[in-house]
Design a protein around this motif. Structure first.
Motif, mmCIF file in Angstrom:
data_model
loop_
_atom_site.group_PDB
_atom_site.id
_atom_site.type_symbol
_atom_site.label_atom_id
_atom_site.label_comp_id
_atom_site.label_asym_id
_atom_site.label_seq_id
_atom_site.Cartn_x
_atom_site.Cartn_y
_atom_site.Cartn_z
ATOM 1 N N TYR A 40 1.349 22.065 -7.475
ATOM 2 C CA TYR A 40 2.601 21.783 -6.779
ATOM 3 C C TYR A 40 2.412 21.673 -5.265
ATOM 4 O O TYR A 40 2.864 20.725 -4.643
ATOM 5 N N GLU A 41 1.685 22.641 -4.689
ATOM 6 C CA GLU A 41 1.589 22.669 -3.222
ATOM 7 C C GLU A 41 0.901 21.436 -2.624
ATOM 8 O O GLU A 41 1.475 20.766 -1.764
ATOM 9 N N PRO A 42 -0.325 21.076 -3.111
ATOM 10 C CA PRO A 42 -0.945 19.869 -2.535
ATOM 11 C C PRO A 42 -0.124 18.608 -2.756
ATOM 12 O O PRO A 42 -0.004 17.767 -1.865
ATOM 13 N N LEU A 43 0.471 18.490 -3.959
ATOM 14 C CA LEU A 43 1.243 17.273 -4.215
ATOM 15 C C LEU A 43 2.550 17.260 -3.448
ATOM 16 O O LEU A 43 3.054 16.206 -3.070
ATOM 17 N N SER A 44 3.096 18.443 -3.191
ATOM 18 C CA SER A 44 4.362 18.463 -2.452
ATOM 19 C C SER A 44 4.151 17.976 -1.026
ATOM 20 O O SER A 44 5.062 17.456 -0.385
ATOM 21 N N LYS A 45 2.895 18.120 -0.520
ATOM 22 C CA LYS A 45 2.605 17.592 0.829
ATOM 23 C C LYS A 45 2.698 16.080 0.819
ATOM 24 O O LYS A 45 3.223 15.470 1.747
ATOM 25 N N TRP A 46 2.187 15.479 -0.251
ATOM 26 C CA TRP A 46 2.326 14.025 -0.376
ATOM 27 C C TRP A 46 3.790 13.625 -0.438
ATOM 28 O O TRP A 46 4.230 12.681 0.196
ATOM 29 N N LYS A 47 4.539 14.402 -1.247
ATOM 30 C CA LYS A 47 5.953 14.084 -1.419
ATOM 31 C C LYS A 47 6.660 14.149 -0.063
ATOM 32 O O LYS A 47 7.418 13.247 0.304
ATOM 33 N N LYS A 48 6.346 15.207 0.682
ATOM 34 C CA LYS A 48 6.980 15.387 1.993
ATOM 35 C C LYS A 48 6.656 14.193 2.912
ATOM 36 O O LYS A 48 7.539 13.645 3.578
ATOM 37 N N VAL A 49 5.378 13.805 2.914
ATOM 38 C CA VAL A 49 4.952 12.686 3.766
ATOM 39 C C VAL A 49 5.682 11.400 3.369
ATOM 40 O O VAL A 49 6.154 10.647 4.219
ATOM 41 N N LEU A 50 5.786 11.184 2.058
ATOM 42 C CA LEU A 50 6.434 9.945 1.595
ATOM 43 C C LEU A 50 7.919 9.925 1.927
ATOM 44 O O LEU A 50 8.514 8.874 2.108
ATOM 45 N N GLN A 51 8.508 11.116 2.013
ATOM 46 C CA GLN A 51 9.949 11.161 2.278
ATOM 47 C C GLN A 51 10.288 11.251 3.763
ATOM 48 O O GLN A 51 11.447 11.132 4.142
ATOM 49 N N MET A 57 0.820 -1.208 0.000
ATOM 50 C CA MET A 57 0.000 0.000 0.000
ATOM 51 C C MET A 57 0.853 1.256 0.000
ATOM 52 O O MET A 57 0.490 2.258 -0.563
ATOM 53 N N TYR A 58 2.003 1.143 0.648
ATOM 54 C CA TYR A 58 2.905 2.292 0.683
ATOM 55 C C TYR A 58 3.275 2.675 -0.749
ATOM 56 O O TYR A 58 3.289 3.844 -1.113
ATOM 57 N N ASN A 59 3.542 1.632 -1.591
ATOM 58 C CA ASN A 59 3.882 1.877 -2.996
ATOM 59 C C ASN A 59 2.750 2.584 -3.726
ATOM 60 O O ASN A 59 2.981 3.350 -4.644
ATOM 61 N N TYR A 60 1.523 2.287 -3.299
ATOM 62 C CA TYR A 60 0.362 2.916 -3.924
ATOM 63 C C TYR A 60 0.512 4.435 -3.904
ATOM 64 O O TYR A 60 0.267 5.116 -4.885
ATOM 65 N N TYR A 61 0.945 4.965 -2.755
ATOM 66 C CA TYR A 61 1.061 6.420 -2.629
ATOM 67 C C TYR A 61 2.234 6.965 -3.427
ATOM 68 O O TYR A 61 2.165 8.072 -3.943
ATOM 69 N N GLN A 62 3.300 6.173 -3.525
ATOM 70 C CA GLN A 62 4.424 6.637 -4.338
ATOM 71 C C GLN A 62 4.001 6.739 -5.803
ATOM 72 O O GLN A 62 4.276 7.716 -6.468
ATOM 73 N N LYS A 63 3.278 5.693 -6.260
ATOM 74 C CA LYS A 63 2.801 5.705 -7.649
ATOM 75 C C LYS A 63 1.794 6.834 -7.846
ATOM 76 O O LYS A 63 1.828 7.542 -8.837
ATOM 77 N N LYS A 64 0.894 6.971 -6.880
ATOM 78 C CA LYS A 64 -0.147 7.986 -6.966
ATOM 79 C C LYS A 64 0.481 9.370 -7.079
ATOM 80 O O LYS A 64 0.088 10.172 -7.907
ATOM 81 N N LYS A 80 3.464 10.215 -8.149
ATOM 82 C CA LYS A 80 4.149 10.415 -9.438
ATOM 83 C C LYS A 80 3.152 10.599 -10.567
ATOM 84 O O LYS A 80 3.260 11.515 -11.365
ATOM 85 N N SER A 81 2.130 9.707 -10.620
ATOM 86 C CA SER A 81 1.210 9.785 -11.752
ATOM 87 C C SER A 81 0.360 11.049 -11.678
ATOM 88 O O SER A 81 0.110 11.687 -12.684
ATOM 89 N N GLU A 82 -0.044 11.459 -10.480
ATOM 90 C CA GLU A 82 -0.856 12.679 -10.373
ATOM 91 C C GLU A 82 -0.043 13.902 -10.732
ATOM 92 O O GLU A 82 -0.525 14.827 -11.366
ATOM 93 N N PHE A 83 1.218 13.892 -10.324
ATOM 94 C CA PHE A 83 2.073 15.035 -10.619
ATOM 95 C C PHE A 83 2.247 15.162 -12.134
ATOM 96 O O PHE A 83 2.075 16.241 -12.695
#
Ligand SMILES: [Zn+2]
Length: 303
Positions: free
Chosen positions: A61-72, A1-8, A10-13
């Motif tokens: 950028y801003e909403p997706l960067s929150k995802w990026k931050k969480v994933l990292q 499931m963790y991979n789900y968010y990484q894919k999500k 990238k693809s949404e961005f």
């Protein structure tokens, strides 16, 4: 499931970036077709690029960067200890699911403000609120609480005028009017839900179920965002049967559930998530419906 968010992520961005570029090109073509002088062209192009940059930043950028931050960002150990010590639901998950639950909690805390009003709040309160928010939507990876910005934590229960005191009746509410997009929760009642005593109550989860119910436009006890249309009538039939049992005092569901269908959904959901084993034993039919609504059979662990 963790991979789900990484894919999500990238693809949404990529998808949003392509979409924004298409719009930019469209505007440039329109502009070129409608202007005549080179000077005007330069001014208009500069303006378009400026507007595009701002829109891109705030919408993509801003909403997706929150995802990026969480994933990292690794989930803090101290937070994990709070979950292990207090949240039975978390302890029943396998390792992958635990990772996924932690990411959902991080994203929730990254996007929602939690504020103590005349009371101190710590990581424990924040984690317990976030856990209560994620438990009912755990099986819905794309679900976000976009109908709320902030959760206010009050030092005690409160009345309609927001006066607090341990004799006041309201433990939690989803705000209206000037309190729109806010939720208020009583601090001792958030803690009570996770105190280790077997309970069928969780005020925070109750209020989040109202928000899930509200996503389709009406708080009516039918969370259309989670269930199929074909499933609505059987669900309402089951709800009526359960309500008549409460009326006849043949049920251990809190009679507050009789207030209306949305309160029934919220009250029974608390019971389902906090004491699933007891709920299954005492309400086998309802339990089946809840496993369908929330797409989840709940395991229980004995501590
Ligand atoms: Zn309620």
């Amino acid at each position: 499931m963790y991979n789900y968010y990484q894919k999500k992520y990238k693809s949404e961005f990529t998808k949003n970036t392509i979409f924004s570029l298409v719009i930019l090109i469209f505007f440039i073509v329109i502009t070129l077709a409608t202007i005549h002088t080179l000077k005007g062209l330069v001014v208009i192009l500069t303006l378009i690029i400026l507007i595009f940059t701002l829109v891109f930043y705030y919408m993509v950028y801003e909403p997706l960067s929150k995802w990026k931050k969480v994933l990292q960002t690794p989930f803090p150990d101290a937070w994990r200890k709070i979950l292990e010590k207090n949240v039975t639901f978390y302890n029943t998950l396998d390792e992958d699911e635990k990772d996924y639950f932690e990411k959902r909690i991080q994203y929730f805390l990254e996007t929602k403000k939690i504020t103590g009003v005349n009371t101190d709040i710590d990581d424990k309160i924040k984690i317990l609120i976030a856990a209560s928010a994620i438990m009912p939507v755990f099986a819905f990876p794309d679900f976000v609480y976009d109908n709320i910005n902030e959760i206010l934590v009050y030092p005690n229960s409160f009345d309609e005028e927001y006066n607090t005191g341990d004799r006041e009746k309201i433990l939690g509410m989803v705000g209206n009017g000037s309190m729109n997009r806010m939720m208020i929760l009583s601090k001792p009642d958030i803690l009570n839900a996770f105190s280790g005593r077997r309970t069928v109550h969780n005020v925070a989860l109750h209020e989040f179920v109202h928000l899930i119910d509200k996503k389709d436009g009406s708080i009516d006890g039918i969370p259309e965002i989670l269930i199929d249309k074909a499933f609505v009538l059987p669900w309402l039939r089951e709800l009526k049967i359960a309500e008549s049992k409460i009326k006849k005092r043949k049920s251990d569901i809190d009679p507050y559930a009789l207030t209306n269908n949305s309160e029934f959904l919220a009250v029974a959901s608390e019971y389902f998530f906090m004491s699933p084993k007891k709920f299954q034993k005492n309400h086998p039919e309802l339990y089946k419906y809840f496993t369908k609504i929330y797409k989840r059979k709940l395991k229980t662990v004995v501590k």
